[in-house]
Scaffold this motif. Structure first.
Motif, short mmCIF file in Angstrom:
data_model
loop_
_atom_site.label_atom_id
_atom_site.label_comp_id
_atom_site.label_asym_id
_atom_site.label_seq_id
_atom_site.Cartn_x
_atom_site.Cartn_y
_atom_site.Cartn_z
N VAL A 74 0.83 -1.21 0.00
CA VAL A 74 0.00 0.00 0.00
C VAL A 74 0.87 1.26 0.00
O VAL A 74 0.59 2.23 -0.71
N THR A 75 1.95 1.24 0.78
CA THR A 75 2.85 2.39 0.81
C THR A 75 3.44 2.66 -0.56
O THR A 75 3.52 3.81 -1.02
N LEU A 76 3.86 1.60 -1.25
CA LEU A 76 4.45 1.79 -2.58
C LEU A 76 3.41 2.25 -3.60
O LEU A 76 3.74 3.01 -4.52
N VAL A 77 2.17 1.80 -3.46
CA VAL A 77 1.13 2.26 -4.38
C VAL A 77 0.92 3.77 -4.24
O VAL A 77 0.85 4.51 -5.24
N VAL A 78 0.83 4.25 -2.99
CA VAL A 78 0.67 5.69 -2.77
C VAL A 78 1.91 6.44 -3.26
O VAL A 78 1.80 7.48 -3.94
N ALA A 79 3.10 5.92 -2.94
CA ALA A 79 4.32 6.58 -3.38
C ALA A 79 4.43 6.58 -4.90
O ALA A 79 4.88 7.57 -5.50
N GLY A 80 4.02 5.48 -5.54
CA GLY A 80 4.06 5.43 -7.00
C GLY A 80 3.14 6.45 -7.64
O GLY A 80 3.50 7.08 -8.63
N ALA A 81 1.94 6.61 -7.07
CA ALA A 81 1.02 7.62 -7.59
C ALA A 81 1.61 9.02 -7.42
O ALA A 81 1.55 9.85 -8.35
N CYS A 82 2.20 9.30 -6.27
CA CYS A 82 2.81 10.62 -6.05
C CYS A 82 4.04 10.81 -6.93
O CYS A 82 4.32 11.93 -7.39
N TYR A 83 4.77 9.73 -7.18
CA TYR A 83 5.93 9.79 -8.07
C TYR A 83 5.51 10.16 -9.48
O TYR A 83 6.15 10.98 -10.15
N PHE A 84 4.42 9.56 -9.92
CA PHE A 84 3.90 9.91 -11.24
C PHE A 84 3.46 11.36 -11.29
O PHE A 84 3.75 12.09 -12.24
N LEU A 85 2.75 11.81 -10.26
CA LEU A 85 2.22 13.17 -10.25
C LEU A 85 3.33 14.21 -10.09
O LEU A 85 3.16 15.36 -10.51
N ALA A 86 4.46 13.82 -9.49
CA ALA A 86 5.55 14.78 -9.31
C ALA A 86 6.18 15.18 -10.63
O ALA A 86 6.63 16.32 -10.80
N ALA A 87 6.23 14.26 -11.57
CA ALA A 87 6.80 14.56 -12.90
C ALA A 87 6.07 13.72 -13.93
O ALA A 87 6.60 12.71 -14.41
N PRO A 88 4.83 14.07 -14.25
CA PRO A 88 4.05 13.25 -15.19
C PRO A 88 4.63 13.30 -16.59
O PRO A 88 5.29 14.27 -16.97
N PRO A 89 4.43 12.24 -17.38
CA PRO A 89 4.91 12.24 -18.76
C PRO A 89 4.14 13.24 -19.61
O PRO A 89 3.09 13.76 -19.19
N GLN A 90 4.67 13.50 -20.76
CA GLN A 90 4.04 14.46 -21.67
C GLN A 90 2.66 13.99 -22.08
O GLN A 90 2.43 12.80 -22.31
N ARG A 91 1.73 14.94 -22.17
CA ARG A 91 0.37 14.60 -22.55
C ARG A 91 0.27 14.42 -24.06
O ARG A 91 0.96 15.09 -24.83
N ALA A 92 -0.60 13.51 -24.45
CA ALA A 92 -0.80 13.25 -25.88
C ALA A 92 -1.56 14.40 -26.52
O ALA A 92 -2.47 14.98 -25.91
N SER A 93 -1.20 14.72 -27.72
CA SER A 93 -1.88 15.79 -28.45
C SER A 93 -3.20 15.29 -29.00
O SER A 93 -3.34 14.15 -29.43
N ALA A 94 -4.19 16.16 -28.95
CA ALA A 94 -5.51 15.79 -29.49
C ALA A 94 -5.55 15.82 -31.00
O ALA A 94 -6.42 15.21 -31.62
N ASP A 95 -4.61 16.52 -31.62
CA ASP A 95 -4.58 16.65 -33.07
C ASP A 95 -3.61 15.64 -33.66
O ASP A 95 -2.48 15.49 -33.19
N ARG A 96 -4.06 14.95 -34.68
CA ARG A 96 -3.20 14.00 -35.39
C ARG A 96 -3.11 14.41 -36.84
O ARG A 96 -4.08 14.92 -37.42
N PRO A 97 -1.95 14.19 -37.48
CA PRO A 97 -1.84 14.53 -38.90
C PRO A 97 -2.75 13.64 -39.73
O PRO A 97 -2.97 12.46 -39.42
N HIS A 98 -3.29 14.23 -40.78
CA HIS A 98 -4.17 13.46 -41.65
C HIS A 98 -3.36 12.43 -42.44
O HIS A 98 -2.21 12.67 -42.82
N ARG A 99 -4.02 11.30 -42.70
CA ARG A 99 -3.37 10.21 -43.45
C ARG A 99 -3.92 10.21 -44.87
O ARG A 99 -5.12 10.36 -45.07
N SER A 100 -3.03 10.00 -45.82
CA SER A 100 -3.46 10.08 -47.23
C SER A 100 -3.06 8.87 -48.06
O SER A 100 -3.44 8.79 -49.22
#
Length: 490
Positions: free
Chosen positions: A216-242
């Motif tokens: 349980v301690t590691l689960v809470v620490a892991g969540a805080c670890y993620f929130l301390a430096a979250p990865p880059q968010r995905a962009s909502a826009d994608r290039p069109h495919r042709s």
């Protein structure tokens, strides 16, 4: 004359995130308190109310630690979507307080891990959907060195905060260790309360406490670890495919034609052709249903994979491309919904003939979930935006599991099999006796003696008293059922 090769400049690897991001001071006490709560109330060997209490402790610890770690006025990562995922995770853990079925609760716990991870992750990241689903356990392991460094800095502080906290905890433990036994020996009622709250200590109990505390301690620490430096968010826009328009159009058109022919045949059978099909195939209705259900399930899964691939890679650069995608994928999804209905109809026929089981019920729920996913696909074709589909599929799956738990699947199966028995068909009482305490009300009300007592004794054969963290509604109610004499049990 040989020319010396230029030296190769190696770029140094970036330091791990655990070495760059310092652990906020609020993380360690929040994780420790949640770990203590989990160690005291989590019943690892059975469903119980303690699972919900542990989930609430984890959620509160993560939220408060992240809030204390942020500067005043800095927006937090949690949105109404995060709250929705968190509520769904807690609802799945709450199943343990109501249902006694082990297999059902294992599925609920796994689903709670996934939905809890999505609550922490929030918006989509640049990582895969699989990472977003398993962010909590993954980051829990990755946070171990981060917690170690943070704990070292915490204990090395010059103001003696760590020493003061340790002395306070030891003093409180000494007071409890001295006064509680004295008061328990002075009053029998107080001793009974102490026995109910504090389990008998032994090596197994201490090992379980330490294991749950660490997890349980590691689960809470892991969540805080993620929130301390979250990865880059995905962009909502994608290039069109042709590219590859022809390569996608021809196979999808052929598949639509094949499905159209199949659905046409099914409609003929529906409007009076069933007897002809059974007569020409030489099969009974149950054999016919059994022979086609699994094939239709496989077709549904393969079609879902094809639709997902087309949404991801099929061309959509021009208006014609988008129109073609809407028409082909929309028609294919609509026809697949007919296939899902056909598969469910066949499974219903099969179960009426051969009986209802957990596996068959789960497969039916899976088929219904496939239908819900294809409805989501049809909705995504309106604007041709499918980035939300993976999480919608995960959410509908978790919601379907929770609804199944609310409906009490073992009771549904027992009722259906008893209805078959009332219609003159065979009842597999050995299979019924392998269920949990969830079936006790149905069996007690509908089975005649001595079969009723025989089944109930098998259902309750491994029942042991629950401490308050393992309290469960089904098991508690089952203990109030009166059993008849043992005579007549095979």
């Amino acid at each position: 004359m040989a020319v010396a090769a230029p030296p190769v400049l190696l770029r140094p690897l970036p330091p791990p995130k655990s070495a760059v991001v310092p652990m906020p001071p609020a993380v360690l006490p929040a994780a420790g308190l949640a770990g203590v709560a989990g160690a005291l109330v989590l019943p690892v060997d059975r469903p119980g109310v303690g699972w919900l209490l542990s989930g609430l402790a984890v959620a509160a610890a993560v939220f408060l630690a992240d809030r204390r770690s942020r500067a005043a006025g800095e927006p937090g990562p949690f949105t109404w979507r995060s709250a929705g995922w968190a509520v769904l995770a807690l609802a799945l853990l709450a199943v343990g307080a109501v249902r006694a079925s082990g297999w059902l609760f294992v599925l609920c716990v796994l689903a709670a891990v996934v939905t809890g991870s999505l609550a922490v992750v929030g918006e989509r990241t640049v990582n895969s959907v699989l990472y977003d689903m398993l962010a909590l356990p993954v980051e829990a392991f990755r946070a171990i060195p981060w917690v170690g460094r943070g704990a070292g800095r915490f204990t090395a502080r010059r103001d003696g905060v760590a020493r003061r906290i340790a002395l306070a905890v030891l003093a409180a433990a000494a007071i409890v260790g001295v006064f509680v036994p004295l008061l328990a020996s002075a009053d029998a009622a107080f001793a009974a309360v102490v026995d109910a709250l504090i389990p008998e200590l032994g090596v197994a109990t201490l090992v379980r406490w330490c294991t749950v505390f660490a997890a349980v301690t590691l689960v809470v620490a892991g969540a805080c670890y993620f929130l301390a430096a979250p990865p880059q968010r995905a962009s909502a826009d994608r290039p069109h495919r042709s590219r590859y328009g022809l390569e996608w159009t021809v196979p999808l058109t052929v598949l639509v034609l094949v499905f159209s022919v199949f659905v046409g045949v099914r409609l003929v059978v529906l409007f009076g052709g069933t007897e002809y099909v059974l007569r020409t195939s030489g099969l009974t209705a149950a054999q016919y249903a059994r022979g086609g259900f699994w094939q239709l399930c496989a077709v549904t899964v393969l079609t879902l994979a094809i639709v997902a691939a087309a949404l991801r890679w099929a061309p959509d650069a021009t208006r014609a491309d988008r129109l073609r995608q809407r028409v082909l994928l929309g028609t294919l999804s609509a026809l697949t919904l007919v296939l899902v209905g056909s598969a469910l109809s066949r499974m219903g026929t099969y179960q009426q003939a051969y009986g209802f089981t957990v596996l068959r019920l789960l497969v039916e729920v899976c088929e219904l979930w496939f239908g819900a996913v294809f409805v989501c696909v049809l909705a995504s074709l309106v604007k041709l935006r499918s980035a939300w589909l993976p999480r919608a599929a995960i959410g509908t799956a978790a919601a379907a599991l929770f609804v199944l738990a609310v409906l009490d699947p073992e009771r549904l199966i027992a009722d259906a099999n008893l209805d078959r028995a009332a219609a003159g068909k065979t009842l597999d009482d050995h299979y019924l006796a392998g269920f949990s305490a969830d079936v006790v009300p149905v069996v007690s009300a509908r089975l005649p003696e001595p079969l009723r007592t025989c089944v109930l004794r098998q259902v309750l054969r491994n029942d042991t008293p629950d401490g308050w963290p393992a309290w469960n509604l089904s098991r508690s109610a089952a203990r109030d059922v009166t059993l008849g004499p043992v005579a007549g049990c095979g």
